[in-house]
Each structure stands twice: as C-alpha cells, then as structure tokens.
Design an enzyme around this catalytic site. Structure first.
Site, mmCIF file in Angstrom:
data_model
loop_
_atom_site.group_PDB
_atom_site.id
_atom_site.type_symbol
_atom_site.label_atom_id
_atom_site.label_comp_id
_atom_site.label_asym_id
_atom_site.label_seq_id
_atom_site.Cartn_x
_atom_site.Cartn_y
_atom_site.Cartn_z
ATOM 1 N N LYS A 178 20.772 -35.728 49.601
ATOM 2 C CA LYS A 178 19.688 -36.885 49.233
ATOM 3 C C LYS A 178 18.536 -36.008 50.487
ATOM 4 O O LYS A 178 18.576 -35.390 51.475
ATOM 5 C CB LYS A 178 19.860 -37.855 50.875
ATOM 6 C CG LYS A 178 19.615 -39.172 50.371
ATOM 7 C CD LYS A 178 17.200 -39.330 50.542
ATOM 8 C CE LYS A 178 17.284 -39.188 52.188
ATOM 9 N NZ LYS A 178 15.638 -39.196 52.230
ATOM 10 N N CYS A 286 11.183 -25.422 62.079
ATOM 11 C CA CYS A 286 12.186 -25.636 63.671
ATOM 12 C C CYS A 286 12.872 -24.366 64.241
ATOM 13 O O CYS A 286 12.786 -24.416 65.420
ATOM 14 C CB CYS A 286 13.528 -26.207 63.301
ATOM 15 S SG CYS A 286 14.559 -25.028 62.114
HETATM 16 P P1 NAD Z 1 13.094 -36.440 59.655
HETATM 17 O O1 NAD Z 1 14.174 -36.516 60.587
HETATM 18 O O2 NAD Z 1 11.440 -37.847 59.769
HETATM 19 O O3 NAD Z 1 13.926 -36.895 57.822
HETATM 20 C C1 NAD Z 1 14.940 -36.163 58.136
HETATM 21 C C2 NAD Z 1 15.825 -36.925 57.272
HETATM 22 O O4 NAD Z 1 16.249 -38.194 57.235
HETATM 23 C C3 NAD Z 1 14.531 -37.257 55.837
HETATM 24 O O5 NAD Z 1 16.527 -37.031 55.067
HETATM 25 C C4 NAD Z 1 15.073 -38.674 55.616
HETATM 26 O O6 NAD Z 1 14.857 -39.581 54.982
HETATM 27 C C5 NAD Z 1 16.171 -39.100 56.891
HETATM 28 N N1 NAD Z 1 15.411 -40.225 57.809
HETATM 29 C C6 NAD Z 1 14.302 -40.604 58.185
HETATM 30 N N2 NAD Z 1 14.258 -41.237 59.008
HETATM 31 C C7 NAD Z 1 15.411 -42.051 58.710
HETATM 32 C C8 NAD Z 1 16.174 -42.891 60.067
HETATM 33 N N3 NAD Z 1 15.409 -43.937 60.839
HETATM 34 N N4 NAD Z 1 17.561 -43.232 59.765
HETATM 35 C C9 NAD Z 1 18.220 -42.714 58.391
HETATM 36 N N5 NAD Z 1 16.823 -41.763 57.715
HETATM 37 C C10 NAD Z 1 16.392 -41.419 58.243
HETATM 38 O O7 NAD Z 1 12.525 -34.959 60.112
HETATM 39 P P2 NAD Z 1 11.285 -34.444 59.078
HETATM 40 O O8 NAD Z 1 10.156 -35.219 59.439
HETATM 41 O O9 NAD Z 1 11.527 -34.645 58.001
HETATM 42 O O10 NAD Z 1 11.663 -32.690 59.027
HETATM 43 C C11 NAD Z 1 10.923 -32.837 60.516
HETATM 44 C C12 NAD Z 1 12.325 -32.528 60.901
HETATM 45 O O11 NAD Z 1 12.995 -32.212 60.871
HETATM 46 C C13 NAD Z 1 12.097 -32.427 62.489
HETATM 47 O O12 NAD Z 1 12.022 -32.218 64.018
HETATM 48 C C14 NAD Z 1 12.489 -30.000 62.819
HETATM 49 O O13 NAD Z 1 12.303 -29.673 63.469
HETATM 50 C C15 NAD Z 1 13.503 -30.441 61.879
HETATM 51 N N6 NAD Z 1 14.332 -29.651 61.317
HETATM 52 C C16 NAD Z 1 15.517 -28.851 62.139
HETATM 53 C C17 NAD Z 1 16.145 -27.953 61.171
HETATM 54 C C18 NAD Z 1 16.855 -26.933 61.813
HETATM 55 O O14 NAD Z 1 17.876 -26.179 61.283
HETATM 56 N N7 NAD Z 1 17.554 -27.310 63.207
HETATM 57 C C19 NAD Z 1 15.395 -27.924 60.179
HETATM 58 C C20 NAD Z 1 13.968 -27.510 59.575
HETATM 59 C C21 NAD Z 1 13.723 -29.129 60.428
#
Ligand code: NAD
Length: 491
Positions: A178, A286
């Site tokens: 997804k 991140c």
């Molecule tokens: P996000 O949490 O908004 O989205 C990630 C995924 O979750 C997406 O596929 C989205 O569709 C889904 N999602 C979003 N809101 C949701 C909800 N309320 N309920 C269920 N699913 C939901 O993150 P983003 O903005 O796409 O990415 C940025 C974030 O990801 C930053 O916080 C970054 O630090 C983190 N990140 C972490 C790593 C790591 O290895 N720790 C790597 C890359 C990005």
C-alpha cells in the site's frame, strides 16, 4: 529537467495485471514541481483488498515451495531491470515526489542494496543443524509466513518499498504493497519490473488508497504480518491495531535527530556534513539531522555552514516540499521560532523558485540559531529543510538534550576526539549513530531501525533482522533408530 507528464487513471495491481477498484472515490496525485495533477488512484476499500489477498493466498503455496535459489534469481533480474530503467524511474520519482533527479537516483541505489542482500538469501537462509544429544539432531529453518503487507510513506517512493519487498518475497511470502497516496507511481512501476523479472502471478500486488485500506490491512485475518514506515502517530495506530488482531507488525515512525558538534571537529567536513544531513531530500527524510547541538564555541563551523547554505540552489541541490500543506506547516515552525526570539542565520522563505517550476512548493535551506530545547522547533519533527541550532556548555548537557527527545532514530557526533565519539555513541538514545557522518544509514547486511518513538515493534526492517521479521523459525528434533539390525539388513 523535470518534464510535466500526465499518467492517467490507475487501478490496483493484482495477479500481475491492472484491476479496476470497486471504489467510486479517487485520489488526485499532484506533482509538487508543477502544482498539477499527474494521475489519479483509487481510494480502495475492503472488497478490493479481499480480491488481492485471495490471489496472494492462492499464489503462496507454490511460491513458498519454489527453491530459494530460483527466488533469488528473480531478485537478480529485478535488480538489473531497475538498473536499466534507472533514468525513467528517477524521472518518475522526481515528478511524483519533488526530489531532484540526483536525489531520486541516490534513493534507488540505496534500495537496490536491499535487493542485493535478498539475492544472498540462499546463504542466509541455509538453516542450522547440529547433534544435540546421543542420536538426536536438531535443525532450524526460516519458513515464510504467508500473505504479508507493507505500508509506505511519501518521501522515498522506491527505497522504502524496497526495504520490504525483496526480503519478504525472497523469503517465500506473497506481498501486498500500500504505497503512499501522495507518491504511488514509482511503486506501481516496481510491480511491472517484478513481472518482467518472472515473478509468478499473485506473488506481488499493490492496493492503492489511504486510511480505509490501511485499516483493512491491519484487520484482515489472512494477512500474517504488516511492516509500516511513516509518521510516529500513524505508526503507533497501525502497531496497536495489528496487535489487537494478533498480527505481527513492525512500524517505523518519525524522527528528530541530533548532531552533537564539538569545537575540535574538522571545520570543512563538519559544515558539509551538517548541511547534507539537514537539507538533503529538502529535510524530508527520517535520517535528517534537524537539530545541531553546538558544544562550547563552534562559531567557526557555523560560519562555514551558513556560507554553504546560502549557496544551496533550489532545483539543483534540493528539490521541492511534498505539498502546499506541508510547506505551510514548515514555514509555520520558522515563523513561530522567529517570534520566540530565534536568530535566523539563513532564511529559506526568501528564496525565489527556479524559473522552470514557478508553481512548485519551494522552501530554501533555513538555519535557526539560539533555539531553546523546549521550543516546538527543537522538539517536534518539522520534516523540511530547517536546521535548529541549540547551544550547550558541555557534552553532558548536549547528551541530556539528545536523550530528552522522545524519538530515537539517529544521532551523530562531529569530533576528532576518540573519547568524545565513544561517549556520545554509547550515551545516545538512538538506534543509528554516526561518528563524523551526518546520515548514518547502516549498509546491508547491517540493519536499519530506530529506537523509542521512532519505532513500534521488535527488530529492524532490513538486513538479517528484516529476514527474521518476514519468517518463522521451525525447529525439527529427530531421533533415528540405533539398532544395528535396522541398517544391517540393507547392506
Ligand atoms: P504518514 O504517516 O502520513 O503516511 C504513511 C502511510 O500511512 C501512508 O501510506 C498513508 O496512506 C498512511 N496513513 C496516513 N494517515 C493514516 C491514518 N490516519 N490511518 C491509517 N493510515 C494512515 O507519513 P508520510 O507523511 O507519508 O511520511 C513522512 C513520515 O514518515 C515522517 O514522519 C518520516 O520521519 C517518516 N519516515 C520514517 C522512516 C523511518 O525509517 N523511520 C522512513 C521514512 C519516513
């Protein structure tokens, strides 16, 4: 040059072909370079997932029985197909996500490293065997789980899916991705590459959508494990929901990484390291170190950092911010810090957009000094090209600041003192530590993963730890008849 191209209306990828979603709702995919729609994807629901899971479930027995060497061969071909199509894939990532082409290529190369590790799984999954008692032998093997899933964020549309797909599939599972609804296009491209590489129908599937489909993935009784990468609040929701469903999950979250800078550090490489870490990928990663804790007087390093940041060119050294909403959130942090008394050493709000992409979501490199550890800009994940500098008198004070932050993805120290490097790496409350390296991403086979609120679940997502996540251990204990008659009669 990033070309505006329209990619039309996508469905889902199920059983090695496109499949329309039954959902009426569509999500617009916007290019952050052009502020214009480049595609639409379905906001899929439970019935779409049911179809994908059914296909993945039927494909599982044959795939799990396929020799590990044959599964690894598909990974070899997958890698070479990506390498051959690197320019197109990088252009798609750039258009979809806002990265520069160079950044996009760098991220693909890092993803390929995980495929390379997956090609070595015949050597990793060769099991263990020993005699554990008189006439008794034990063997231990890694067995695939079944249908598994991955949920990924916007910021690395190819690299993060590649943290999951090669290890899960090469270990014998069938997979449902997804991708982020903000940047789904490159993930869909991976589906086509896997088909070209000879992956059997149903082994890899993509279901597009947002919250509804994520919840359905967590709840589906036939999905055995979920890996998630995204923000901490969603990571926690997904982890808890999977746990309630007795499902294995590993959920990587956000970060607020600290770089401890000591006056004895090499000026040039430290200034460059601070800049690359905080501004690379426009700070939307991140592993970005968004806080520099300067111990005692590090003004000589800050002066060079500021000079280099002022020369950072939008569209060349740094791509766009993902969306208008994200841009407003990031500039909100800068405005607020300014009001609270921060000294703005470099102000990215003043940068003009590159001529070819005037409609894009741009913000230049920004450096804030005199930040108090309790301000939001010091504590919260800004996820943009903003470096907050906090001043400390001692290493002890610097470590207290680092330790108090609730996240724990990465930390770094810049110093020429072995003793200081040792103390910081021992005391940092972070899963990945850099010594004179601002982005300490471990290379395979060393695994990637943070601590504290940067991760919910056990283990890491890549390396051997990733393989452990996608498999179960089977232990077979055997005793064979010892009587001489039993074997003598056949000789
Ligand atoms: P996000 O949490 O908004 O989205 C990630 C995924 O979750 C997406 O596929 C989205 O569709 C889904 N999602 C979003 N809101 C949701 C909800 N309320 N309920 C269920 N699913 C939901 O993150 P983003 O903005 O796409 O990415 C940025 C974030 O990801 C930053 O916080 C970054 O630090 C983190 N990140 C972490 C790593 C790591 O290895 N720790 C790597 C890359 C990005």
């Amino acid at each position: 040059m990033i070309q505006f191209t329209s990619h039309g209306d996508y469905g889902n990828w199920v059983d090695n072909k496109w499949l329309d979603s039954s959902s009426e709702n569509r999500i617009s995919v916007i290019s952050p370079y052009f502020d214009k729609q480049i595609a639409t994807i379905p906001d899929s629901g439970k019935s779409d997932l049911d179809i994908a899971v059914e296909k993945a479930k039927s494909a599982f027995p044959n795939w799990a029985d396929t020799n590990i060497r044959d599964r690894a061969q598909i990974m070899f071909r997958f890698k070479s197909i990506i390498e051959k199509d690197m320019d197109n894939l990088a252009a798609l990532i750039a258009l979809d996500n806002g990265k520069t082409i160079a950044d996009a290529k760098g991220s693909i190369l890092r993803g390929i490293e995980v495929i390379e590790y997956a090609t070595s799984l015949p050597n990793v999954l060769n099991g263990e065997s020993s005699d554990v008692g008189p006439g008794i032998n034990c063997t231990m093997t890694h067995e695939p789980l079944g249908v598994v899933a991955g949920i990924t964020p916007f910021n690395f549309p190819v690299m993060v899916p590649l943290w999951m797909i090669p290890l899960a599939i090469a270990s014998g599972n069938t997979f449902i991705l997804k991708p982020s609804e903000q940047t789904p296009l490159a993930g869909l491209k991976l589906a086509e590459y896997l088909k070209q590489a000879g992956l059997p129908d149903g082994v890899f599937n993509v279901v597009n959508g947002a919250k509804t489909i994520v919840e359905a993935l967590c709840d589906h009784q036939d999905i055995k494990a979920v890996a998630f990468v995204g923000s901490s609040n969603v990571a926690k929701i997904v982890y808890n929901r999977c746990s309630q469903n007795s499902k294995r999950s590993l959920c990587l979250g956000g970060a607020k990484n600290h770089m401890i800078v000591v006056p004895d550090a090499d000026t040039d490489s430290t200034a460059k390291g601070l800049l690359a870490s905080s501004m690379g990928s426009a700070g939307q990663r991140c592993m970005a170190a968004s806080v520099a804790v300067g111990v005692a007087n590090i003004d000589h390093i800050i002066d060079q950092l500021v000079e280099e940041a002022r020369n950072f060119k939008l569209g060349v050294d740094m791509g766009t911010i993902i969306s208008k909403t994200a841009l407003d959130r990031i500039t909100g942090y800068i405005d607020e810090a300014e009001k609270m008394g921060a000294k703005i050493l470099v102000d990215g709000r003043n940068n003009s957009p590159p001529d070819d992409y005037k409609q894009g979501y741009w913000l230049g490199a920004t450096i804030l000094d005199g930040i108090d550890p309790d301000w939001p800009s010091a504590k919260e994940e800004i996820f943009g090209p903003v470096l907050s500098i906090i001043r400390a008198d001692t290493i002890e004070e610097a470590m207290k600041i680092e330790n108090n932050n609730p996240y724990g993805n990465a930390a770094a120290v810049f110093t020429t003192s072995g003793q200081i490097a040792k103390v910081v790496s021992e005391k940092a409350s972070a899963g990945m530590v850099g010594i004179n390296i601002g982005v300490p991403v471990p290379r395979d086979p060393y695994s990637f993963g943070g601590w504290n609120e940067s991760k919910y679940g056990h283990g890491d997502i890549t390396g051997k730890s990733g393989v452990e996540f996608w498999t179960n251990l089977k232990k077979v204990t055997a005793r064979w008849p010892e009587s001489e008659e039993a074997w003598k009669k056949y000789f």
